[in-house]
Write a protein that holds these residues in place. Sequence first.
Motif, PDB file in Angstrom:
ATOM      1  N   ASP A 122       0.788  -1.220  -0.012  1.00  0.00           N
ATOM      2  CA  ASP A 122      -0.025  -0.048   0.022  1.00  0.00           C
ATOM      3  C   ASP A 122       0.950   1.271   0.017  1.00  0.00           C
ATOM      4  O   ASP A 122       0.784   1.868   0.984  1.00  0.00           O
ATOM      5  CB  ASP A 122      -0.885  -0.032   1.208  1.00  0.00           C
ATOM      6  N   TYR A 123       1.468   1.396  -1.204  1.00  0.00           N
ATOM      7  CA  TYR A 123       2.649   2.249  -1.221  1.00  0.00           C
ATOM      8  C   TYR A 123       2.127   3.905  -1.033  1.00  0.00           C
ATOM      9  O   TYR A 123       2.869   4.583  -0.131  1.00  0.00           O
ATOM     10  CB  TYR A 123       3.409   2.379  -2.371  1.00  0.00           C
ATOM     11  N   LEU A 124       1.128   4.292  -1.211  1.00  0.00           N
ATOM     12  CA  LEU A 124       0.710   5.611  -0.997  1.00  0.00           C
ATOM     13  C   LEU A 124      -0.517   5.643   0.104  1.00  0.00           C
ATOM     14  O   LEU A 124      -0.805   6.771   0.236  1.00  0.00           O
ATOM     15  CB  LEU A 124      -0.144   6.195  -2.506  1.00  0.00           C
ATOM     16  N   GLY A 125      -0.672   4.633   0.771  1.00  0.00           N
ATOM     17  CA  GLY A 125      -1.573   4.658   1.977  1.00  0.00           C
ATOM     18  C   GLY A 125      -3.062   4.861   1.559  1.00  0.00           C
ATOM     19  O   GLY A 125      -3.584   5.615   2.452  1.00  0.00           O
ATOM     20  N   LEU A 126      -3.432   4.441   0.425  1.00  0.00           N
ATOM     21  CA  LEU A 126      -4.807   4.661  -0.104  1.00  0.00           C
ATOM     22  C   LEU A 126      -5.666   3.389   0.599  1.00  0.00           C
ATOM     23  O   LEU A 126      -6.896   3.954   0.345  1.00  0.00           O
ATOM     24  CB  LEU A 126      -4.595   5.017  -1.526  1.00  0.00           C
ATOM     25  N   THR A 127      -5.389   2.625   0.638  1.00  0.00           N
ATOM     26  CA  THR A 127      -6.222   1.285   0.808  1.00  0.00           C
ATOM     27  C   THR A 127      -7.351   1.538   1.893  1.00  0.00           C
ATOM     28  O   THR A 127      -8.420   1.013   2.046  1.00  0.00           O
ATOM     29  CB  THR A 127      -5.548  -0.074   1.220  1.00  0.00           C
ATOM     30  N   ARG A 128      -7.071   2.540   2.785  1.00  0.00           N
ATOM     31  CA  ARG A 128      -8.251   2.855   3.960  1.00  0.00           C
ATOM     32  C   ARG A 128      -8.536   4.272   3.745  1.00  0.00           C
ATOM     33  O   ARG A 128      -9.292   4.924   4.678  1.00  0.00           O
ATOM     34  CB  ARG A 128      -7.303   2.417   5.355  1.00  0.00           C
ATOM     35  N   HIS A 129      -8.097   4.910   2.904  1.00  0.00           N
ATOM     36  CA  HIS A 129      -8.359   6.053   2.683  1.00  0.00           C
ATOM     37  C   HIS A 129      -9.896   6.271   2.478  1.00  0.00           C
ATOM     38  O   HIS A 129     -10.652   5.475   1.793  1.00  0.00           O
ATOM     39  CB  HIS A 129      -7.777   6.755   1.403  1.00  0.00           C
ATOM     40  N   PRO A 130     -10.586   7.445   3.410  1.00  0.00           N
ATOM     41  CA  PRO A 130     -12.217   7.297   3.288  1.00  0.00           C
ATOM     42  C   PRO A 130     -12.851   7.687   2.004  1.00  0.00           C
ATOM     43  O   PRO A 130     -13.659   7.055   1.870  1.00  0.00           O
ATOM     44  CB  PRO A 130     -12.381   8.575   4.461  1.00  0.00           C
ATOM     45  N   LEU A 151      -2.492   2.049  -5.667  1.00  0.00           N
ATOM     46  CA  LEU A 151      -3.975   2.157  -5.917  1.00  0.00           C
ATOM     47  C   LEU A 151      -4.846   1.617  -4.910  1.00  0.00           C
ATOM     48  O   LEU A 151      -5.859   1.830  -5.029  1.00  0.00           O
ATOM     49  CB  LEU A 151      -4.394   2.005  -7.229  1.00  0.00           C
ATOM     50  N   GLY A 152      -4.236   0.937  -4.086  1.00  0.00           N
ATOM     51  CA  GLY A 152      -4.800   0.187  -2.768  1.00  0.00           C
ATOM     52  C   GLY A 152      -6.177  -0.486  -3.075  1.00  0.00           C
ATOM     53  O   GLY A 152      -7.119  -0.670  -2.148  1.00  0.00           O
ATOM     54  N   SER A 153      -6.169  -1.125  -4.324  1.00  0.00           N
ATOM     55  CA  SER A 153      -7.537  -1.704  -4.335  1.00  0.00           C
ATOM     56  C   SER A 153      -7.142  -3.203  -4.924  1.00  0.00           C
ATOM     57  O   SER A 153      -6.303  -3.868  -4.262  1.00  0.00           O
ATOM     58  CB  SER A 153      -8.237  -1.222  -5.602  1.00  0.00           C
ATOM     59  N   GLN A 154      -7.667  -3.714  -5.980  1.00  0.00           N
ATOM     60  CA  GLN A 154      -7.444  -5.000  -6.420  1.00  0.00           C
ATOM     61  C   GLN A 154      -7.610  -4.900  -7.886  1.00  0.00           C
ATOM     62  O   GLN A 154      -8.272  -4.029  -8.540  1.00  0.00           O
ATOM     63  CB  GLN A 154      -8.418  -6.091  -5.849  1.00  0.00           C
ATOM     64  N   GLY A 155      -7.033  -5.858  -8.882  1.00  0.00           N
ATOM     65  CA  GLY A 155      -6.876  -6.043 -10.145  1.00  0.00           C
ATOM     66  C   GLY A 155      -5.657  -5.640 -10.648  1.00  0.00           C
ATOM     67  O   GLY A 155      -4.728  -5.100 -10.425  1.00  0.00           O
ATOM     68  N   ALA A 186     -10.430   1.661  -7.001  1.00  0.00           N
ATOM     69  CA  ALA A 186      -9.375   2.204  -8.026  1.00  0.00           C
ATOM     70  C   ALA A 186      -9.319   3.669  -8.684  1.00  0.00           C
ATOM     71  O   ALA A 186      -8.556   4.461  -8.741  1.00  0.00           O
ATOM     72  CB  ALA A 186      -9.098   1.087  -9.066  1.00  0.00           C
ATOM     73  N   LEU A 187     -10.760   3.736  -8.987  1.00  0.00           N
ATOM     74  CA  LEU A 187     -10.899   5.315  -9.546  1.00  0.00           C
ATOM     75  C   LEU A 187     -10.688   6.262  -8.743  1.00  0.00           C
ATOM     76  O   LEU A 187     -10.264   7.558  -8.820  1.00  0.00           O
ATOM     77  CB  LEU A 187     -12.409   5.077 -10.079  1.00  0.00           C
ATOM     78  N   ALA A 188     -11.220   6.059  -7.371  1.00  0.00           N
ATOM     79  CA  ALA A 188     -11.242   7.117  -6.204  1.00  0.00           C
ATOM     80  C   ALA A 188      -9.643   7.252  -6.216  1.00  0.00           C
ATOM     81  O   ALA A 188      -9.167   8.509  -5.740  1.00  0.00           O
ATOM     82  CB  ALA A 188     -11.943   6.534  -5.020  1.00  0.00           C
ATOM     83  N   SER A 189      -8.776   6.078  -5.862  1.00  0.00           N
ATOM     84  CA  SER A 189      -7.167   6.328  -5.591  1.00  0.00           C
ATOM     85  C   SER A 189      -6.661   7.151  -6.694  1.00  0.00           C
ATOM     86  O   SER A 189      -5.959   8.133  -6.442  1.00  0.00           O
ATOM     87  CB  SER A 189      -6.694   5.042  -5.533  1.00  0.00           C
ATOM     88  N   LEU A 190      -7.354   6.845  -7.947  1.00  0.00           N
ATOM     89  CA  LEU A 190      -6.580   7.832  -8.859  1.00  0.00           C
ATOM     90  C   LEU A 190      -6.977   9.168  -8.958  1.00  0.00           C
ATOM     91  O   LEU A 190      -5.924  10.029  -9.020  1.00  0.00           O
ATOM     92  CB  LEU A 190      -7.093   7.345 -10.418  1.00  0.00           C
ATOM     93  N   GLU A 191      -8.038   9.527  -8.700  1.00  0.00           N
ATOM     94  CA  GLU A 191      -8.338  10.805  -8.258  1.00  0.00           C
ATOM     95  C   GLU A 191      -7.538  11.425  -7.163  1.00  0.00           C
ATOM     96  O   GLU A 191      -7.364  12.675  -7.133  1.00  0.00           O
ATOM     97  CB  GLU A 191     -10.065  10.901  -8.024  1.00  0.00           C
ATOM     98  N   VAL A 192      -7.531  10.717  -6.125  1.00  0.00           N
ATOM     99  CA  VAL A 192      -6.523  11.215  -4.838  1.00  0.00           C
ATOM    100  C   VAL A 192      -5.320  11.518  -5.438  1.00  0.00           C
ATOM    101  O   VAL A 192      -4.472  12.534  -5.076  1.00  0.00           O
ATOM    102  CB  VAL A 192      -6.465  10.286  -3.662  1.00  0.00           C
ATOM    103  N   LEU A 193      -4.595  10.776  -6.146  1.00  0.00           N
ATOM    104  CA  LEU A 193      -3.290  10.802  -6.718  1.00  0.00           C
ATOM    105  C   LEU A 193      -3.091  12.025  -7.615  1.00  0.00           C
ATOM    106  O   LEU A 193      -2.261  12.689  -7.519  1.00  0.00           O
ATOM    107  CB  LEU A 193      -2.740   9.595  -7.461  1.00  0.00           C
ATOM    108  N   ARG A 194      -4.223  12.365  -8.278  1.00  0.00           N
ATOM    109  CA  ARG A 194      -4.050  13.371  -9.308  1.00  0.00           C
ATOM    110  C   ARG A 194      -4.275  14.642  -8.347  1.00  0.00           C
ATOM    111  O   ARG A 194      -3.663  15.777  -8.743  1.00  0.00           O
ATOM    112  CB  ARG A 194      -5.257  13.380 -10.278  1.00  0.00           C
ATOM    113  N   ARG A 195      -5.049  14.425  -7.216  1.00  0.00           N
ATOM    114  CA  ARG A 195      -5.100  15.756  -6.373  1.00  0.00           C
ATOM    115  C   ARG A 195      -3.967  15.933  -5.504  1.00  0.00           C
ATOM    116  O   ARG A 195      -3.565  17.132  -5.498  1.00  0.00           O
ATOM    117  CB  ARG A 195      -6.535  15.589  -5.647  1.00  0.00           C
ATOM    118  N   GLU A 196      -3.247  14.990  -5.175  1.00  0.00           N
ATOM    119  CA  GLU A 196      -2.164  15.068  -4.485  1.00  0.00           C
ATOM    120  C   GLU A 196      -0.823  14.284  -4.918  1.00  0.00           C
ATOM    121  O   GLU A 196      -0.310  12.989  -4.488  1.00  0.00           O
ATOM    122  CB  GLU A 196      -2.571  14.323  -3.009  1.00  0.00           C
ATOM    123  N   PRO A 197      -0.417  14.612  -6.084  1.00  0.00           N
ATOM    124  CA  PRO A 197       0.775  14.087  -6.704  1.00  0.00           C
ATOM    125  C   PRO A 197       1.981  14.138  -5.672  1.00  0.00           C
ATOM    126  O   PRO A 197       3.014  13.273  -6.045  1.00  0.00           O
ATOM    127  CB  PRO A 197       1.047  15.173  -7.750  1.00  0.00           C
TER     128      PRO A 197
END
Length: 382
Positions: free
Chosen positions: A41-49, A235-239, A273-284
């Motif tokens: 979970d490199y970016l710490g997103l798997t538990r991101h609300p 991206l803290g998800s699966q797939g 995964a879509l939500a994680s992408l959005e977080v990463l775009r917002r917080e590069p």
Amino acid sequence: MPKDPFDWIEAQHERLRAAGLLRTLRPRPADAGPTDLAGNDYLGLTRHPEVTEAAAAAARRWGAGATGSRLVTGSTELHARLERELAAFCGFEAALVFSSGYAANLAAVTALSGPSAATLLVCDESNHASLIDGCRLARAERAIVPHADPQAVAKAVAAHEGRALTITDSVFSVDGDAAPLRALAEACRAGGAALLVDDAHGLGVLGDGGRGALHAAGLAGDADVVATVTLSKSLGSQGGAVLGPARVIDHLVSTARSFIFDTGLAPAAVGAALASLEVLRREPERAARVRAVAGELHRRVTEAGLTAVRPDAAVVSVRAPSPEAAVRWAADCREEGLAVGCFRPPSVPDGISRLRLTARADLTDERIAQAADTIVRTAPAA
């Protein structure tokens, strides 16, 4: 009485146990548990609300499962949106989402080998098991080349008449070192070969805002380059997914067995995964932070006298004197409240056992110092 067809298993287990290689499952707690340097979970997103809520919302709307293969009922509007957004974020023309990164690698290798065994598969000796298994399933001619060696790739491609596909990780999962992608691309192009790169450990960590190793190397979107990624790390998800030219993606839809015959990725994982992408775009800045954490972990353990590979991305590999010592070391860390990865044969083809530390962007400086101190204090004698 008929002979027991599985009577060999106990003896095999004893041999594995004696060599310190017997694997066991250890369920992790649902709460935060120990400091985690073992997961990806490199970016710490798997538990991101935002990520967990997006997963729940997707399940409520689309159901708990995909209900079938992507070509039957397993594709939703979410899948199509994720494919568009992944391709755009990473700089590729198109993308195709799979149920796992493993399935994506099997698909890319086997489908891009062509309809016959005429394609030469040039495979780095340190590639991930999924790439190796893809090469075996493809039943094509293989050339196993030394690790991260563009000259060996060029030589193998030049000696082959016909199609060639060079296959490499972008960041190697055991030691965390990066492949020389620009030099590999030049070696491929000199002989008319294509380049397939597994960017599982580059996405979210390398490149502008975490767009991946191929983006960083200036190769994203090139007509002779294909990438695979996983959604289960940064991206803290699966797939997983394959990215590349649209004609390559269209080819996989019609020919890749691990796509055609596999149930589609669950909607909850797609939404996450879509939500994680959005977080990463917002917080590069998360991408730069995880690299900084890896560098700090490496500095602290090496200054204390341990041997570790300098990280090119998020993975820090610390050598252990033996498989047994690595297992004990990891167990001692766990007793101290620190989860670390333990890699030993056959996961490490060079036979050198390691603790594998995975940096996380959400680790505080205090947690980094505590983790490094625990690793140093519990280290076995050389």
